[in-house]
Design a protein around this motif. Structure first.
Motif, PDB file in Angstrom:
ATOM      1  N   LEU A 131     110.096  21.193  84.987  1.00 33.84           N
ATOM      2  CA  LEU A 131     109.485  19.937  85.415  1.00 33.84           C
ATOM      3  C   LEU A 131     109.171  19.926  86.906  1.00 33.84           C
ATOM      4  O   LEU A 131     108.175  19.337  87.335  1.00 33.84           O
ATOM      5  N   LEU A 132     110.017  20.529  87.708  1.00 30.96           N
ATOM      6  CA  LEU A 132     109.818  20.479  89.151  1.00 30.96           C
ATOM      7  C   LEU A 132     108.503  21.125  89.564  1.00 30.96           C
ATOM      8  O   LEU A 132     107.867  20.694  90.529  1.00 30.96           O
ATOM      9  N   SER A 133     108.079  22.136  88.827  1.00 31.10           N
ATOM     10  CA  SER A 133     106.874  22.869  89.216  1.00 31.10           C
ATOM     11  C   SER A 133     105.599  22.095  88.927  1.00 31.10           C
ATOM     12  O   SER A 133     104.518  22.493  89.389  1.00 31.10           O
ATOM     13  N   ILE A 134     105.678  20.981  88.167  1.00 32.05           N
ATOM     14  CA  ILE A 134     104.453  20.212  87.915  1.00 32.05           C
ATOM     15  C   ILE A 134     103.997  19.498  89.185  1.00 32.05           C
ATOM     16  O   ILE A 134     102.853  19.064  89.271  1.00 32.05           O
ATOM     17  N   ASN A 135     104.904  19.358  90.169  1.00 28.48           N
ATOM     18  CA  ASN A 135     104.523  18.778  91.450  1.00 28.48           C
ATOM     19  C   ASN A 135     104.220  19.914  92.422  1.00 28.48           C
ATOM     20  O   ASN A 135     105.133  20.539  92.955  1.00 28.48           O
ATOM     21  N   PRO A 136     102.937  20.191  92.698  1.00 33.15           N
ATOM     22  CA  PRO A 136     102.621  21.331  93.579  1.00 33.15           C
ATOM     23  C   PRO A 136     102.891  21.060  95.049  1.00 33.15           C
ATOM     24  O   PRO A 136     102.886  21.989  95.858  1.00 33.15           O
ATOM     25  N   SER A 137     103.123  19.790  95.415  1.00 31.78           N
ATOM     26  CA  SER A 137     103.366  19.440  96.817  1.00 31.78           C
ATOM     27  C   SER A 137     104.709  20.008  97.280  1.00 31.78           C
ATOM     28  O   SER A 137     105.695  19.938  96.547  1.00 31.78           O
ATOM     29  N   TYR A 138     104.730  20.530  98.488  1.00 27.46           N
ATOM     30  CA  TYR A 138     105.937  21.167  99.027  1.00 27.46           C
ATOM     31  C   TYR A 138     106.113  20.740 100.477  1.00 27.46           C
ATOM     32  O   TYR A 138     105.161  20.754 101.261  1.00 27.46           O
ATOM     33  N   VAL A 139     107.327  20.357 100.842  1.00 33.52           N
ATOM     34  CA  VAL A 139     107.616  19.832 102.179  1.00 33.52           C
ATOM     35  C   VAL A 139     108.411  20.854 102.982  1.00 33.52           C
ATOM     36  O   VAL A 139     109.355  21.474 102.477  1.00 33.52           O
ATOM     37  N   PHE A 140     108.024  21.017 104.246  1.00 27.22           N
ATOM     38  CA  PHE A 140     108.734  21.890 105.178  1.00 27.22           C
ATOM     39  C   PHE A 140     109.517  21.031 106.168  1.00 27.22           C
ATOM     40  O   PHE A 140     109.178  19.875 106.425  1.00 27.22           O
ATOM     41  N   PHE A 141     110.565  21.613 106.758  1.00 27.50           N
ATOM     42  CA  PHE A 141     111.494  20.859 107.585  1.00 27.50           C
ATOM     43  C   PHE A 141     111.598  21.440 108.994  1.00 27.50           C
ATOM     44  O   PHE A 141     111.159  22.559 109.261  1.00 27.50           O
ATOM     45  N   ARG A 142     112.200  20.642 109.863  1.00 27.08           N
ATOM     46  CA  ARG A 142     112.547  21.087 111.212  1.00 27.08           C
ATOM     47  C   ARG A 142     113.946  20.575 111.531  1.00 27.08           C
ATOM     48  O   ARG A 142     114.401  19.582 110.958  1.00 27.08           O
ATOM     49  N   LYS A 143     114.620  21.247 112.430  1.00 26.92           N
ATOM     50  CA  LYS A 143     115.939  20.800 112.863  1.00 26.92           C
ATOM     51  C   LYS A 143     115.790  19.592 113.782  1.00 26.92           C
ATOM     52  O   LYS A 143     114.890  19.541 114.614  1.00 26.92           O
ATOM     53  N   LEU A 144     116.711  18.640 113.630  1.00 27.74           N
ATOM     54  CA  LEU A 144     116.704  17.433 114.452  1.00 27.74           C
ATOM     55  C   LEU A 144     117.984  17.353 115.263  1.00 27.74           C
ATOM     56  O   LEU A 144     119.071  17.615 114.737  1.00 27.74           O
ATOM     57  N   ASP A 145     117.860  16.968 116.504  1.00 30.18           N
ATOM     58  CA  ASP A 145     119.011  16.753 117.372  1.00 30.18           C
ATOM     59  C   ASP A 145     119.218  15.246 117.497  1.00 30.18           C
ATOM     60  O   ASP A 145     118.639  14.596 118.360  1.00 30.18           O
ATOM     61  N   LEU A 146     120.028  14.692 116.605  1.00 30.29           N
ATOM     62  CA  LEU A 146     120.225  13.250 116.533  1.00 30.29           C
ATOM     63  C   LEU A 146     121.708  12.915 116.556  1.00 30.29           C
ATOM     64  O   LEU A 146     122.529  13.621 115.973  1.00 30.29           O
ATOM     65  N   GLY A 185     117.403  14.833 105.771  1.00 28.61           N
ATOM     66  CA  GLY A 185     118.731  14.940 105.196  1.00 28.61           C
ATOM     67  C   GLY A 185     119.744  15.516 106.167  1.00 28.61           C
ATOM     68  O   GLY A 185     119.403  15.920 107.285  1.00 28.61           O
ATOM     69  N   ARG A 186     120.996  15.505 105.709  1.00 30.72           N
ATOM     70  CA  ARG A 186     122.107  16.074 106.475  1.00 30.72           C
ATOM     71  C   ARG A 186     122.741  17.183 105.628  1.00 30.72           C
ATOM     72  O   ARG A 186     123.088  16.953 104.466  1.00 30.72           O
ATOM     73  N   ILE A 187     122.896  18.354 106.230  1.00 26.51           N
ATOM     74  CA  ILE A 187     123.461  19.510 105.548  1.00 26.51           C
ATOM     75  C   ILE A 187     124.808  19.832 106.188  1.00 26.51           C
ATOM     76  O   ILE A 187     124.871  20.186 107.370  1.00 26.51           O
ATOM     77  N   LYS A 188     125.871  19.695 105.405  1.00 27.67           N
ATOM     78  CA  LYS A 188     127.205  20.001 105.906  1.00 27.67           C
ATOM     79  C   LYS A 188     127.515  21.474 105.674  1.00 27.67           C
ATOM     80  O   LYS A 188     127.535  21.952 104.544  1.00 27.67           O
ATOM     81  N   MET A 189     127.753  22.185 106.769  1.00 26.83           N
ATOM     82  CA  MET A 189     128.002  23.622 106.714  1.00 26.83           C
ATOM     83  C   MET A 189     129.468  23.914 106.426  1.00 26.83           C
ATOM     84  O   MET A 189     130.333  23.043 106.581  1.00 26.83           O
ATOM     85  N   PRO A 190     129.778  25.147 106.006  1.00 30.80           N
ATOM     86  CA  PRO A 190     131.170  25.495 105.688  1.00 30.80           C
ATOM     87  C   PRO A 190     132.147  25.294 106.841  1.00 30.80           C
ATOM     88  O   PRO A 190     133.332  25.043 106.610  1.00 30.80           O
ATOM     89  N   ASP A 191     131.670  25.400 108.089  1.00 28.30           N
ATOM     90  CA  ASP A 191     132.572  25.219 109.234  1.00 28.30           C
ATOM     91  C   ASP A 191     132.741  23.752 109.620  1.00 28.30           C
ATOM     92  O   ASP A 191     133.393  23.430 110.620  1.00 28.30           O
ATOM     93  N   GLY A 226     114.445  17.180 109.281  1.00 26.74           N
ATOM     94  CA  GLY A 226     113.430  16.170 109.082  1.00 26.74           C
ATOM     95  C   GLY A 226     112.097  16.787 108.716  1.00 26.74           C
ATOM     96  O   GLY A 226     111.890  18.008 108.833  1.00 26.74           O
ATOM     97  N   TYR A 227     111.209  15.952 108.282  1.00 23.82           N
ATOM     98  CA  TYR A 227     109.883  16.362 107.819  1.00 23.82           C
ATOM     99  C   TYR A 227     109.116  17.095 108.923  1.00 23.82           C
ATOM    100  O   TYR A 227     109.058  16.642 110.059  1.00 23.82           O
ATOM    101  N   ALA A 228     108.510  18.230 108.549  1.00 24.78           N
ATOM    102  CA  ALA A 228     107.705  18.998 109.509  1.00 24.78           C
ATOM    103  C   ALA A 228     106.305  19.284 109.005  1.00 24.78           C
ATOM    104  O   ALA A 228     105.504  19.862 109.738  1.00 24.78           O
ATOM    105  N   GLY A 229     105.996  18.887 107.781  1.00 23.84           N
ATOM    106  CA  GLY A 229     104.664  19.131 107.239  1.00 23.84           C
ATOM    107  C   GLY A 229     104.726  19.412 105.757  1.00 23.84           C
ATOM    108  O   GLY A 229     105.804  19.593 105.184  1.00 23.84           O
ATOM    109  N   ARG A 230     103.561  19.413 105.128  1.00 22.70           N
ATOM    110  CA  ARG A 230     103.487  19.698 103.701  1.00 22.70           C
ATOM    111  C   ARG A 230     102.343  20.657 103.440  1.00 22.70           C
ATOM    112  O   ARG A 230     101.511  20.910 104.307  1.00 22.70           O
TER     113      ARG A 230
END
Length: 336
Positions: free
Chosen positions: A220-235, A164-170, A177-181
């Motif tokens: 409802l969200l907690s019924i999915n125990p899978s959790y994804v971790f992220f990393r910063k991407l330089d794109l 995803g893309r996160i737009k910061m206040p500035d 991007g995906y870094a593991g689960r």
């Protein structure tokens, strides 16, 4: 699974998966003649050098010259590949996209829901902390927060999409991007809504899940125990997110598949039915926790709200046909 590709003959046998395989002709592929084969070949070239297996290398060497025109691109696929139907249709096609959300690099009263970087002790294939434990604060205070969002539903859907893309206040934009689960199996929130009797299968979409959860069904969200971790991407802004092959993916030319049945990097012919039919050659450049089986695929729709609106309603049937190098295609058929 990808490591086995170099040693074994066919996609199905390579991973121990079991499915029927049938050779088709290119004339059997509905809409093949009218697709943009050059665009598909350009997407194929993005990751061709990463496909494991000696039989792919000569094709990858010839592919750049074939990209000169749509005619030569079509000839390239028809000369060096054979269409193979693996598994029994109907397929299940869904869509995914790269979301854009507002966020903050630090926690504030508004932005209070973290995106976590991969913990250093996480081991692939091993169970780590569950979603409930992490949401309950198990990683709090360790400095793993990459950014903060203002809605836990957005955090959840960012994990489902994997980038995803996160737009910061500035005004700056952070690409993640995906870094593991965490090693837990993915459970579908939509299927849980159907099981509880609150929705019919045809009523479930990404938009409806978000609306329903925000309306008071946050459990409802907690019924999915899978959790994804992220990393910063330089794109660069014009590039798509990073797929499973460590390269940027392309809207409507990249698709997530189950690598137990389809080699990563292989061209795949998509015949998606439904309200917006698709007849197009794409490339298997990504995977997903919910993408399981030989006739299961997730089509990448692009970046932003419009792509999300389109992708979130896709739950269509059809069939998916894998294009394999000739010898590999014959091995797949003879071996099953």
């Amino acid at each position: 699974m990808r490591a086995a590709l170099a040693a074994l003959a066919c996609a199905v046998a390579m991973t121990g998966a079991s499915a029927q395989a049938q050779e088709l002709r290119f004339s059997d592929l509905a809409g093949w003649e009218t697709d943009d084969h050059r665009a598909a070949l350009q997407s194929f070239l993005q990751t061709c050098d990463l496909i494991e297996g000696a039989d792919w290398r000569p094709l990858c060497n010839l592919a750049p010259d074939a990209a000169a025109s749509d005619r030569t691109a079509r000839q390239f696929f028809e000369l060096f590949f054979r269409p193979v139907l693996i598994g029994d249709p109907p397929a299940l096609f869904t869509g995914y996209y790269e979301p854009e959300f507002s966020g903050s690099p630090t926690r504030t009263p508004r932005f209070a829901y973290p995106l976590y970087a991969r913990p250093p002790e996480l081991r692939d294939g091993e169970q780590f902390l569950s979603r409930a434990a992490i949401d309950g604060g198990a990683l709090r205070g360790r400095g793993l927060e990459l950014a903060w969002l203002d809605d836990p539903v957005d955090v959840y859907f960012l994990q489902v999409q994997g980038s995803g893309r996160i737009k910061m206040p500035d005004g700056s934009v952070l690409r993640v991007g995906y870094a593991g689960r965490n090693g837990f199996e993915y459970r579908s929130v939509g299927q849980e809504m159907v099981r509880r009797g609150t929705h019919r299968p045809d009523e479930v979409s990404a938009q409806e899940i978000a609306r329903y959860v925000r309306a008071g069904a946050s459990d409802l969200l907690s019924i999915n125990p899978s959790y994804v971790f992220f990393r910063k991407l330089d794109l660069a802004p014009e590039l798509g997110p990073i797929g499973a092959m460590t390269r940027s993916i392309t809207p409507f030319r990249s698709v997530a598949i189950d690598p137990a049945f389809t080699p990563l990097g292989a061209p795949v012919w998509i015949e998606k039915d439904g309200p917006a039919p698709i007849r197009s050659l794409m490339v298997a450049q990504d995977t997903g926790g919910a993408i399981k089986g030989p006739q299961r695929a997730d089509i990448y729709f692009g970046t932003g709200p419009a792509a999300g609106d389109a992708a979130g309603t896709v739950k269509d049937s059809g069939r998916m046909v894998v294009l394999l190098p000739i010898d590999r295609a014959y091995a797949a058929i003879d071996g099953l």
